[in-house]
Design a protein around this motif. Structure first.
Motif, PDB file in Angstrom:
ATOM      1  N   ALA A  28       0.843  -1.201   0.000  1.00 27.32           N
ATOM      2  CA  ALA A  28       0.000   0.000   0.000  1.00 27.32           C
ATOM      3  C   ALA A  28       0.881   1.256   0.000  1.00 27.32           C
ATOM      4  O   ALA A  28       0.574   2.241  -0.681  1.00 27.32           O
ATOM      5  CB  ALA A  28      -0.947   0.008   1.189  1.00 27.32           C
ATOM      6  N   ALA A  29       1.973   1.207   0.760  1.00 26.87           N
ATOM      7  CA  ALA A  29       2.901   2.337   0.795  1.00 26.87           C
ATOM      8  C   ALA A  29       3.507   2.566  -0.588  1.00 26.87           C
ATOM      9  O   ALA A  29       3.517   3.699  -1.095  1.00 26.87           O
ATOM     10  CB  ALA A  29       3.996   2.083   1.827  1.00 26.87           C
ATOM     11  N   ILE A  30       3.997   1.510  -1.209  1.00 22.97           N
ATOM     12  CA  ILE A  30       4.607   1.628  -2.539  1.00 22.97           C
ATOM     13  C   ILE A  30       3.584   2.183  -3.534  1.00 22.97           C
ATOM     14  O   ILE A  30       3.910   3.048  -4.350  1.00 22.97           O
ATOM     15  CB  ILE A  30       5.190   0.284  -3.001  1.00 22.97           C
ATOM     16  CG1 ILE A  30       6.432  -0.057  -2.163  1.00 22.97           C
ATOM     17  CG2 ILE A  30       5.521   0.298  -4.494  1.00 22.97           C
ATOM     18  CD1 ILE A  30       6.971  -1.466  -2.379  1.00 22.97           C
ATOM     19  N   ASP A  31       2.350   1.709  -3.448  1.00 25.77           N
ATOM     20  CA  ASP A  31       1.298   2.208  -4.346  1.00 25.77           C
ATOM     21  C   ASP A  31       1.118   3.719  -4.182  1.00 25.77           C
ATOM     22  O   ASP A  31       0.980   4.446  -5.178  1.00 25.77           O
ATOM     23  CB  ASP A  31      -0.024   1.486  -4.087  1.00 25.77           C
ATOM     24  CG  ASP A  31       0.001   0.026  -4.516  1.00 25.77           C
ATOM     25  OD1 ASP A  31       0.918  -0.396  -5.266  1.00 25.77           O
ATOM     26  OD2 ASP A  31      -0.909  -0.717  -4.075  1.00 25.77           O
ATOM     27  N   ASP A  32       1.110   4.210  -2.934  1.00 23.64           N
ATOM     28  CA  ASP A  32       0.959   5.645  -2.706  1.00 23.64           C
ATOM     29  C   ASP A  32       2.165   6.426  -3.235  1.00 23.64           C
ATOM     30  O   ASP A  32       2.019   7.481  -3.858  1.00 23.64           O
ATOM     31  CB  ASP A  32       0.740   5.942  -1.224  1.00 23.64           C
ATOM     32  CG  ASP A  32      -0.720   5.811  -0.805  1.00 23.64           C
ATOM     33  OD1 ASP A  32      -1.586   5.547  -1.671  1.00 23.64           O
ATOM     34  OD2 ASP A  32      -1.001   5.963   0.402  1.00 23.64           O
ATOM     35  N   PHE A  33       3.370   5.924  -3.000  1.00 18.55           N
ATOM     36  CA  PHE A  33       4.562   6.628  -3.497  1.00 18.55           C
ATOM     37  C   PHE A  33       4.569   6.629  -5.027  1.00 18.55           C
ATOM     38  O   PHE A  33       4.907   7.643  -5.649  1.00 18.55           O
ATOM     39  CB  PHE A  33       5.841   6.012  -2.940  1.00 18.55           C
ATOM     40  CG  PHE A  33       5.903   6.047  -1.429  1.00 18.55           C
ATOM     41  CD1 PHE A  33       5.546   7.185  -0.715  1.00 18.55           C
ATOM     42  CD2 PHE A  33       6.307   4.934  -0.711  1.00 18.55           C
ATOM     43  CE1 PHE A  33       5.586   7.219   0.682  1.00 18.55           C
ATOM     44  CE2 PHE A  33       6.352   4.944   0.678  1.00 18.55           C
ATOM     45  CZ  PHE A  33       5.997   6.092   1.372  1.00 18.55           C
ATOM     46  N   ASN A  34       4.166   5.515  -5.644  1.00 16.20           N
ATOM     47  CA  ASN A  34       4.092   5.463  -7.107  1.00 16.20           C
ATOM     48  C   ASN A  34       3.068   6.460  -7.638  1.00 16.20           C
ATOM     49  O   ASN A  34       3.301   7.110  -8.661  1.00 16.20           O
ATOM     50  CB  ASN A  34       3.739   4.053  -7.585  1.00 16.20           C
ATOM     51  CG  ASN A  34       4.912   3.089  -7.451  1.00 16.20           C
ATOM     52  OD1 ASN A  34       6.063   3.494  -7.297  1.00 16.20           O
ATOM     53  ND2 ASN A  34       4.612   1.811  -7.508  1.00 16.20           N
ATOM     54  N   ALA A  35       1.937   6.597  -6.948  1.00 11.94           N
ATOM     55  CA  ALA A  35       0.912   7.556  -7.375  1.00 11.94           C
ATOM     56  C   ALA A  35       1.443   8.989  -7.272  1.00 11.94           C
ATOM     57  O   ALA A  35       1.212   9.811  -8.162  1.00 11.94           O
ATOM     58  CB  ALA A  35      -0.355   7.390  -6.543  1.00 11.94           C
TER      59      ALA A  35
END
Length: 159
Positions: A57-64
């Motif tokens: 979930a963290a990686i998804d937010d940073f990617n966004a």
């Protein structure tokens, strides 16, 4: 604003946001939230997910956040922390280096985290060089001084 990660008792150093992930989610749904605030909220929520152990979930937010602004050093350093926490040290180092390349204000944090990743990869010479760069960027980084005194090792209990 959001900045890097400090390995606390167990891992890399991070920013200490004042919102929980639910507040961040509400802010992201608010149409009045600016793109800049949206990116900051994504980074802050990603940091919170890292702390909770929800690395994907963290990686998804940073990617966004990076999809909106690919030059965002705070997103790189914190995504690097996600990779670090997931044991993907080479990817972590790559993101820490990107954070530096895009002008991370607190370069010592990235260098210290690079040192931790090299320690984890059993690369003491590279780790010591990174800790030295952390001290050059900020002579008050006690954690880097400690690591240099110890000769660099994988003891993550002394930030």
């Amino acid at each position: 604003g959001a900045c890097g990660i400090h390995p606390g008792a167990f891992g890399p150093h991070d920013h200490r946001p004042n919102l929980d992930h639910r507040e961040g989610t509400a802010a992201l749904r608010d149409p009045a939230t600016t793109q800049s605030d949206r990116r900051k909220t994504l980074v802050n929520r990603g940091v919170i997910y890292n702390r909770k152990g929800d690395i994907q979930a963290a990686i998804d937010d940073f990617n966004a956040a990076l999809a909106s602004d690919p030059n965002l050093p705070e997103a790189y350093i914190n995504r690097g922390n996600s990779y670090f926490l997931a044991g993907q040290f080479e990817r972590a180092i790559g993101d820490y280096e990107q954070a530096l390349a895009f002008g991370l204000a607190k370069a010592h944090i990235a260098w210290y985290n690079i040192g931790l990743a090299h320690d984890a990869r059993k690369e003491p010479e590279l780790a010591l060089a990174a800790y030295q760069k952390a001290l050059e960027a900020n002579p008050d980084v006690m954690a880097a001084k400690t690591k240099l005194r110890q000769g660099g090792n994988l003891d993550m209990h002394d930030p």
